[in-house]
Design a protein around this motif. Sequence first.
Motif, PDB file in Angstrom:
ATOM      1  N   UNK A 123     -73.687  21.216 -24.742  1.00  0.00           N
ATOM      2  CA  UNK A 123     -73.987  20.033 -23.937  1.00  0.00           C
ATOM      3  C   UNK A 123     -74.457  20.449 -22.547  1.00  0.00           C
ATOM      4  N   UNK A 124     -75.580  19.877 -22.131  1.00  0.00           N
ATOM      5  CA  UNK A 124     -76.090  20.057 -20.772  1.00  0.00           C
ATOM      6  C   UNK A 124     -76.075  18.699 -20.098  1.00  0.00           C
ATOM      7  N   UNK A 125     -75.220  18.532 -19.104  1.00  0.00           N
ATOM      8  CA  UNK A 125     -75.048  17.243 -18.440  1.00  0.00           C
ATOM      9  C   UNK A 125     -75.738  17.252 -17.088  1.00  0.00           C
ATOM     10  N   UNK A 126     -76.589  16.263 -16.862  1.00  0.00           N
ATOM     11  CA  UNK A 126     -77.304  16.128 -15.600  1.00  0.00           C
ATOM     12  C   UNK A 126     -76.798  14.884 -14.870  1.00  0.00           C
ATOM     13  N   UNK A 127     -76.253  15.057 -13.672  1.00  0.00           N
ATOM     14  CA  UNK A 127     -75.801  13.923 -12.865  1.00  0.00           C
ATOM     15  C   UNK A 127     -77.015  13.282 -12.199  1.00  0.00           C
ATOM     16  N   UNK A 128     -77.171  11.987 -12.385  1.00  0.00           N
ATOM     17  CA  UNK A 128     -78.282  11.287 -11.739  1.00  0.00           C
ATOM     18  C   UNK A 128     -77.993   9.796 -11.733  1.00  0.00           C
ATOM     19  N   UNK A 129     -78.288   9.149 -10.609  1.00  0.00           N
ATOM     20  CA  UNK A 129     -78.171   7.700 -10.510  1.00  0.00           C
ATOM     21  C   UNK A 129     -79.509   7.023 -10.751  1.00  0.00           C
ATOM     22  N   UNK A 130     -80.562   7.822 -10.905  1.00  0.00           N
ATOM     23  CA  UNK A 130     -81.899   7.275 -11.148  1.00  0.00           C
ATOM     24  C   UNK A 130     -82.103   7.032 -12.640  1.00  0.00           C
ATOM     25  N   UNK A 131     -83.063   6.166 -12.959  1.00  0.00           N
ATOM     26  CA  UNK A 131     -83.421   5.922 -14.352  1.00  0.00           C
ATOM     27  C   UNK A 131     -84.438   6.979 -14.771  1.00  0.00           C
ATOM     28  N   UNK A 132     -83.930   8.090 -15.261  1.00  0.00           N
ATOM     29  CA  UNK A 132     -84.779   9.212 -15.613  1.00  0.00           C
ATOM     30  C   UNK A 132     -85.685   8.869 -16.805  1.00  0.00           C
ATOM     31  N   UNK A 133     -86.884   9.444 -16.810  1.00  0.00           N
ATOM     32  CA  UNK A 133     -87.780   9.328 -17.954  1.00  0.00           C
ATOM     33  C   UNK A 133     -87.260  10.272 -19.036  1.00  0.00           C
ATOM     34  N   UNK A 134     -86.765   9.705 -20.132  1.00  0.00           N
ATOM     35  CA  UNK A 134     -86.100  10.523 -21.145  1.00  0.00           C
ATOM     36  C   UNK A 134     -87.066  11.474 -21.832  1.00  0.00           C
ATOM     37  N   UNK A 135     -88.281  11.018 -22.104  1.00  0.00           N
ATOM     38  CA  UNK A 135     -89.242  11.872 -22.802  1.00  0.00           C
ATOM     39  C   UNK A 135     -89.729  12.986 -21.886  1.00  0.00           C
ATOM     40  N   UNK A 136     -90.156  12.622 -20.686  1.00  0.00           N
ATOM     41  CA  UNK A 136     -90.659  13.627 -19.750  1.00  0.00           C
ATOM     42  C   UNK A 136     -89.574  14.615 -19.362  1.00  0.00           C
ATOM     43  N   UNK A 137     -88.350  14.135 -19.175  1.00  0.00           N
ATOM     44  CA  UNK A 137     -87.249  14.999 -18.793  1.00  0.00           C
ATOM     45  C   UNK A 137     -86.581  15.695 -19.956  1.00  0.00           C
ATOM     46  N   UNK A 138     -87.067  15.468 -21.179  1.00  0.00           N
ATOM     47  CA  UNK A 138     -86.488  16.069 -22.381  1.00  0.00           C
ATOM     48  C   UNK A 138     -84.991  15.809 -22.444  1.00  0.00           C
ATOM     49  N   UNK A 139     -84.629  14.554 -22.203  1.00  0.00           N
ATOM     50  CA  UNK A 139     -83.230  14.121 -22.206  1.00  0.00           C
ATOM     51  C   UNK A 139     -82.923  13.455 -23.538  1.00  0.00           C
ATOM     52  N   UNK A 140     -81.847  13.870 -24.159  1.00  0.00           N
ATOM     53  CA  UNK A 140     -81.476  13.315 -25.462  1.00  0.00           C
ATOM     54  C   UNK A 140     -80.775  11.971 -25.329  1.00  0.00           C
ATOM     55  N   UNK A 141     -79.825  11.877 -24.391  1.00  0.00           N
ATOM     56  CA  UNK A 141     -79.026  10.658 -24.245  1.00  0.00           C
ATOM     57  C   UNK A 141     -78.832  10.347 -22.770  1.00  0.00           C
TER      58      UNK A 141
END
Length: 305
Positions: A123-141
């Motif tokens: 698991x790689x957890x990124x702290x962020x209060x912004x609405x990250x772009x999941x596709x561009x940021x390669x974020x799974x969840x």
Amino acid sequence: MIQGSSASLFVQVVEEGSFSAAARVLGVAPSSVARQIRQLEDGLGTRLFQRTTRKQSLSEAGELYYQHAKRAVEELEAARAAISRLSGTPSGVLTVTAEPDLATALIAPLLPGFLADHPDIKVKLQFSSALEDLVEGRIDVAIRMGQLKDSSLIARKIFDSRSQLYASPGYLEAHGAPSHPAELAGHQCLSFRPDAQKVVWRFQTQQGECAVPVAGRVQANGLAFLKSLAVSGCGIVMIPEWAVAQELRSRMLVPVLAGFAAIPASTPVFAVYSARRHLEPKTRAFAGHLANEMSGRRAGQLGSG
């Protein structure tokens, strides 16, 4: 020829910014990372990094190798994901983003059980209060609160979060406990919205909705900070129950106006993922774990004031 492990390590170093940062993520010594990068450079016959005493940057050859290596690593990850889907075994690196307060209070306590149940997932957890772009940021969840506006995203509801007012016993002893929401106008109220010119807390009463303009000497956009102030006796805070569970058990904080429900009654919390990734077992497994763990728990709402 790009070798999988060497390319993956090289890409990790570039994206983390340094050998030491990549080593921390991978759980190895920085000297080990440096040695493997030197071996990669020797094999290629060129330097991939320009190194000075103060900084490290990619060489021209390094820039070219990174472009090809990143594509190769992505293809290898896609192949692993495809095999994982075929076998039905959740595996791979799961990248999750969430607000710091939400991640600390909710995800951290549930993560050990998830890791124990799924030993092939990292698991790689990124702290962020912004609405990250999941596709561009390669974020799974992404774990998000509130109604979702982007219809291109797939969401699984985790729980409903509800608000409650709390204060320290010391504050209530010194200033008295309000018996009706209207009395909050005479108290120090710790607000979660520092950008609002006028903060209004709303409650359901027997006579209907009661809107109370509240004021206080401190406003902040961090729940942990507001909770700490409330514990120190600085005022009354509207905060999720899940954020103050420990303080309630130790009676560092106690409920205020418990007989009056805050409006809105609840805010949904979702596990959100992009449509192209929603079938990956690691994503389904994580969202399912959160939903199952939270289903039997009483959850509070992120303060709206």
